[in-house]
Scaffold this active site. Structure first.
Site, PDB file in Angstrom:
ATOM      1  N   ARG A 181      11.754  -6.283   5.528  1.00  0.00           N
ATOM      2  CA  ARG A 181      11.988  -5.129   6.274  1.00  0.00           C
ATOM      3  C   ARG A 181      12.426  -5.125   7.218  1.00  0.00           C
ATOM      4  O   ARG A 181      12.906  -4.135   7.819  1.00  0.00           O
ATOM      5  CB  ARG A 181      10.555  -4.727   5.727  1.00  0.00           C
ATOM      6  CG  ARG A 181      10.488  -3.100   5.869  1.00  0.00           C
ATOM      7  CD  ARG A 181       9.233  -2.449   6.048  1.00  0.00           C
ATOM      8  NE  ARG A 181       8.620  -2.434   6.334  1.00  0.00           N
ATOM      9  CZ  ARG A 181       7.086  -2.782   6.307  1.00  0.00           C
ATOM     10  NH1 ARG A 181       6.849  -1.721   5.252  1.00  0.00           N
ATOM     11  NH2 ARG A 181       5.835  -3.013   7.390  1.00  0.00           N
ATOM     12  N   ARG A 231      -9.869   0.087   8.095  1.00  0.00           N
ATOM     13  CA  ARG A 231      -9.573  -0.542   8.311  1.00  0.00           C
ATOM     14  C   ARG A 231     -10.585  -1.639   9.452  1.00  0.00           C
ATOM     15  O   ARG A 231     -10.904  -2.474   9.528  1.00  0.00           O
ATOM     16  CB  ARG A 231      -8.284  -0.327   9.924  1.00  0.00           C
ATOM     17  CG  ARG A 231      -6.769  -0.679   8.606  1.00  0.00           C
ATOM     18  CD  ARG A 231      -5.998  -0.112  10.671  1.00  0.00           C
ATOM     19  NE  ARG A 231      -5.143  -0.856   9.987  1.00  0.00           N
ATOM     20  CZ  ARG A 231      -3.784  -1.248   9.304  1.00  0.00           C
ATOM     21  NH1 ARG A 231      -3.556   0.022   8.473  1.00  0.00           N
ATOM     22  NH2 ARG A 231      -2.895  -2.031   8.944  1.00  0.00           N
ATOM     23  N   LYS A 291       0.900  -1.193   0.374  1.00  0.00           N
ATOM     24  CA  LYS A 291      -0.275   0.128  -0.232  1.00  0.00           C
ATOM     25  C   LYS A 291       0.708   1.095  -0.220  1.00  0.00           C
ATOM     26  O   LYS A 291       1.019   1.953  -0.438  1.00  0.00           O
ATOM     27  CB  LYS A 291      -0.928  -0.449   1.614  1.00  0.00           C
ATOM     28  CG  LYS A 291      -1.840  -1.250   1.383  1.00  0.00           C
ATOM     29  CD  LYS A 291      -2.766  -1.004   2.552  1.00  0.00           C
ATOM     30  CE  LYS A 291      -2.083  -1.091   4.289  1.00  0.00           C
ATOM     31  NZ  LYS A 291      -1.786  -2.689   4.233  1.00  0.00           N
ATOM     32  N   ARG A 331      10.722  -1.247  12.989  1.00  0.00           N
ATOM     33  CA  ARG A 331       9.612  -1.320  13.415  1.00  0.00           C
ATOM     34  C   ARG A 331       8.638  -2.364  14.815  1.00  0.00           C
ATOM     35  O   ARG A 331       9.834  -3.140  13.928  1.00  0.00           O
ATOM     36  CB  ARG A 331       8.356  -0.984  12.182  1.00  0.00           C
ATOM     37  CG  ARG A 331       8.085  -0.061  11.078  1.00  0.00           C
ATOM     38  CD  ARG A 331       7.949   0.180  10.644  1.00  0.00           C
ATOM     39  NE  ARG A 331       5.799  -0.215  10.423  1.00  0.00           N
ATOM     40  CZ  ARG A 331       5.215  -0.574   9.806  1.00  0.00           C
ATOM     41  NH1 ARG A 331       4.616   0.632   8.280  1.00  0.00           N
ATOM     42  NH2 ARG A 331       3.598  -0.919   9.709  1.00  0.00           N
ATOM     43  N   ARG A 378      -0.814  -9.323  13.419  1.00  0.00           N
ATOM     44  CA  ARG A 378      -1.911  -8.837  12.171  1.00  0.00           C
ATOM     45  C   ARG A 378      -2.301  -8.738  10.803  1.00  0.00           C
ATOM     46  O   ARG A 378      -2.583  -8.349  10.649  1.00  0.00           O
ATOM     47  CB  ARG A 378      -0.121  -7.173  11.494  1.00  0.00           C
ATOM     48  CG  ARG A 378       0.497  -6.541  12.182  1.00  0.00           C
ATOM     49  CD  ARG A 378       1.507  -5.980  11.961  1.00  0.00           C
ATOM     50  NE  ARG A 378       1.292  -5.576  10.980  1.00  0.00           N
ATOM     51  CZ  ARG A 378       3.537  -5.670  10.215  1.00  0.00           C
ATOM     52  NH1 ARG A 378       3.615  -5.676  10.632  1.00  0.00           N
ATOM     53  NH2 ARG A 378       2.826  -4.220   8.973  1.00  0.00           N
TER      54      ARG A 378
HETATM   55  P1  AP5 Z   1       4.523  -1.245   2.281  1.00  0.00           P
HETATM   56  O1  AP5 Z   1       4.381  -1.166   1.063  1.00  0.00           O
HETATM   57  O2  AP5 Z   1       4.908  -1.104   3.049  1.00  0.00           O
HETATM   58  O3  AP5 Z   1       3.123  -2.002   2.347  1.00  0.00           O
HETATM   59  P2  AP5 Z   1       2.268  -1.893   3.617  1.00  0.00           P
HETATM   60  O4  AP5 Z   1       1.169  -2.848   2.728  1.00  0.00           O
HETATM   61  O5  AP5 Z   1       2.100  -0.510   3.833  1.00  0.00           O
HETATM   62  O6  AP5 Z   1       2.434  -2.998   4.692  1.00  0.00           O
HETATM   63  P3  AP5 Z   1       2.373  -2.348   5.549  1.00  0.00           P
HETATM   64  O7  AP5 Z   1       3.601  -2.246   6.672  1.00  0.00           O
HETATM   65  O8  AP5 Z   1       2.756  -0.526   6.883  1.00  0.00           O
HETATM   66  O9  AP5 Z   1       1.122  -3.011   6.779  1.00  0.00           O
HETATM   67  P4  AP5 Z   1       0.014  -1.931   7.826  1.00  0.00           P
HETATM   68  O10 AP5 Z   1      -1.241  -2.238   6.742  1.00  0.00           O
HETATM   69  O11 AP5 Z   1       0.496  -3.221   8.730  1.00  0.00           O
HETATM   70  O12 AP5 Z   1       1.055  -0.879   8.313  1.00  0.00           O
HETATM   71  P5  AP5 Z   1       0.303   0.470   8.411  1.00  0.00           P
HETATM   72  O13 AP5 Z   1       1.366   1.243   8.723  1.00  0.00           O
HETATM   73  O14 AP5 Z   1      -0.629   0.804   8.217  1.00  0.00           O
HETATM   74  O15 AP5 Z   1       5.874  -2.806   1.217  1.00  0.00           O
HETATM   75  C1  AP5 Z   1       5.852  -3.777   2.501  1.00  0.00           C
HETATM   76  C2  AP5 Z   1       7.468  -4.378   2.075  1.00  0.00           C
HETATM   77  O16 AP5 Z   1       7.186  -5.260   0.718  1.00  0.00           O
HETATM   78  C3  AP5 Z   1       8.900  -2.989   2.147  1.00  0.00           C
HETATM   79  O17 AP5 Z   1       9.638  -3.594   2.566  1.00  0.00           O
HETATM   80  C4  AP5 Z   1       8.273  -3.174  -0.144  1.00  0.00           C
HETATM   81  O18 AP5 Z   1       9.673  -2.175  -0.213  1.00  0.00           O
HETATM   82  C5  AP5 Z   1       8.203  -3.925  -0.047  1.00  0.00           C
HETATM   83  N1  AP5 Z   1       7.561  -4.383  -1.770  1.00  0.00           N
HETATM   84  C6  AP5 Z   1       6.294  -3.804  -1.537  1.00  0.00           C
HETATM   85  N2  AP5 Z   1       5.766  -3.925  -2.731  1.00  0.00           N
HETATM   86  C7  AP5 Z   1       7.263  -5.350  -3.592  1.00  0.00           C
HETATM   87  C8  AP5 Z   1       6.541  -6.811  -4.595  1.00  0.00           C
HETATM   88  N3  AP5 Z   1       5.781  -5.845  -5.701  1.00  0.00           N
HETATM   89  N4  AP5 Z   1       7.271  -7.042  -4.509  1.00  0.00           N
HETATM   90  C9  AP5 Z   1       8.358  -7.782  -3.299  1.00  0.00           C
HETATM   91  N5  AP5 Z   1       8.464  -6.973  -2.402  1.00  0.00           N
HETATM   92  C10 AP5 Z   1       7.787  -5.227  -2.668  1.00  0.00           C
HETATM   93  O19 AP5 Z   1      -0.064   0.218   9.544  1.00  0.00           O
HETATM   94  C11 AP5 Z   1       0.478  -0.499  11.013  1.00  0.00           C
HETATM   95  C12 AP5 Z   1      -0.480  -0.088  12.725  1.00  0.00           C
HETATM   96  O20 AP5 Z   1      -0.439   0.702  13.039  1.00  0.00           O
HETATM   97  C13 AP5 Z   1      -1.448  -0.782  13.049  1.00  0.00           C
HETATM   98  O21 AP5 Z   1      -1.361  -2.292  13.230  1.00  0.00           O
HETATM   99  C14 AP5 Z   1      -1.901  -0.499  13.630  1.00  0.00           C
HETATM  100  O22 AP5 Z   1      -2.066  -0.774  14.465  1.00  0.00           O
HETATM  101  C15 AP5 Z   1      -2.064   1.111  13.735  1.00  0.00           C
HETATM  102  N6  AP5 Z   1      -3.094   1.257  12.417  1.00  0.00           N
HETATM  103  C16 AP5 Z   1      -2.836   2.171  11.346  1.00  0.00           C
HETATM  104  N7  AP5 Z   1      -3.810   2.269  10.300  1.00  0.00           N
HETATM  105  C17 AP5 Z   1      -5.090   2.662  11.757  1.00  0.00           C
HETATM  106  C18 AP5 Z   1      -6.933   2.123  11.466  1.00  0.00           C
HETATM  107  N8  AP5 Z   1      -7.081   2.495  10.121  1.00  0.00           N
HETATM  108  N9  AP5 Z   1      -7.143   2.186  12.821  1.00  0.00           N
HETATM  109  C19 AP5 Z   1      -6.178   0.646  13.282  1.00  0.00           C
HETATM  110  N10 AP5 Z   1      -5.273   1.002  13.907  1.00  0.00           N
HETATM  111  C20 AP5 Z   1      -4.813   1.782  12.652  1.00  0.00           C
HETATM  112 MG    MG Z   2       2.182   0.961   5.069  1.00  0.00          MG
END
Ligand code: AP5
Ligand code: MG
Length: 191
Positions: free
Chosen positions: A128, A89, A14, A134, A146
């Site tokens: 990562r 979410r 994402k 993280r 997660r």
């Molecule tokens: P990346 O692009 O970072 O993927 P992502 O989908 O953004 O993954 P996140 O780790 O951000 O997921 P998340 O949804 O758990 O985290 P968030 O910060 O939202 O890519 C991942 C890796 O893969 C990278 O190393 C990248 O280089 C690699 N990659 C990308 N594309 C690739 C490809 N095509 N091929 C190979 N490799 C690739 O949330 C974190 C925490 O915050 C949650 O757990 C929760 O506690 C809290 N939180 C956030 N939002 C909310 C909400 N709305 N409500 C409640 N709690 C929330």
């Molecule tokens: Mg992300």
């Protein structure tokens, strides 16, 4: 306005794809995860609260998350549109987002759901975790939690957007460029 929800499990890409989409379509990128991490870095009260959930791979409560999201949208009255990454979410978050956009005379254009198998997600996040600092990437147990939270709380939102005819399922394995091409095609169809 073009308002995109980029949807998918942890590690689906994402954040990576949002960076490319915001440049292509001139959108404001709002990642609730990034906003929480900025609060943690600045040691705000909100950051302290969010960290206690994030480090375990649990969701931060809706009341906190929705308030933060609304404030961020309202900070950008001139935006050409938004890309919502990691939000909504939960169903209450999706409903709050629709209400907010309605009050601004706009709406979600499309929800783009990145489909990636669990084994690939775990592999990406552990990789990562070696360098990201993280805590939620650091061990497989938290990553698995997660993914379980995603399946339980967030995956049902696909139905929410499918009912509104806004869901596009995108194959999320391949090169970053290939996946970006699929996303652009879906946006050009919907928006
Ligand atoms: P990346 O692009 O970072 O993927 P992502 O989908 O953004 O993954 P996140 O780790 O951000 O997921 P998340 O949804 O758990 O985290 P968030 O910060 O939202 O890519 C991942 C890796 O893969 C990278 O190393 C990248 O280089 C690699 N990659 C990308 N594309 C690739 C490809 N095509 N091929 C190979 N490799 C690739 O949330 C974190 C925490 O915050 C949650 O757990 C929760 O506690 C809290 N939180 C956030 N939002 C909310 C909400 N709305 N409500 C409640 N709690 C929330
Ligand atoms: Mg992300």
């Amino acid at each position: 306005m073009i308002n995109i929800v980029i949807f998918g499990p942890p590690g689906a890409g994402k954040g990576t794809q949002s960076e490319k989409l915001l440049a292509q379509y001139n959108l404001v990128h709002i990642s609730t995860g990034d906003l929480f991490r900025a609060h943690i870095k600045n040691a705000t009260a909100l950051g302290v609260e969010a960290k206690s959930y994030m480090d375990k791979g649990e969701l931060v409560p809706d009341s906190v998350t929705i308030g933060m999201l609304k404030a961020k949208v309202q900070e950008n009255p001139e935006a050409n549109g938004f890309i919502f990454d990691g939000f909504p979410r939960t169903t209450p978050q999706a409903e709050a987002l629709d209400q907010l956009l309605t009050s601004l005379n706009t709406s979600i254009s499309a929800c783009l759901s990145l489909q990636v198998p669990d084994e690939e997600l775990v592999k990406r996040l552990l990789e990562r975790g070696k360098t990201s600092g993280r805590p939620d990437d650091a061990n497989e147990e938290v990553i698995k939690n997660r993914l379980a939270v995603y399946m339980r709380e967030t995956n049902p939102l696909k139905e929410y957007y499918a009912t509104q005819n806004k869901l596009a399922e995108i194959h999320g394995v391949g090169t970053i460029e290939e996946i970006f091409g699929r996303l652009c095609e879906a946006i050009d169809k919907h928006a």
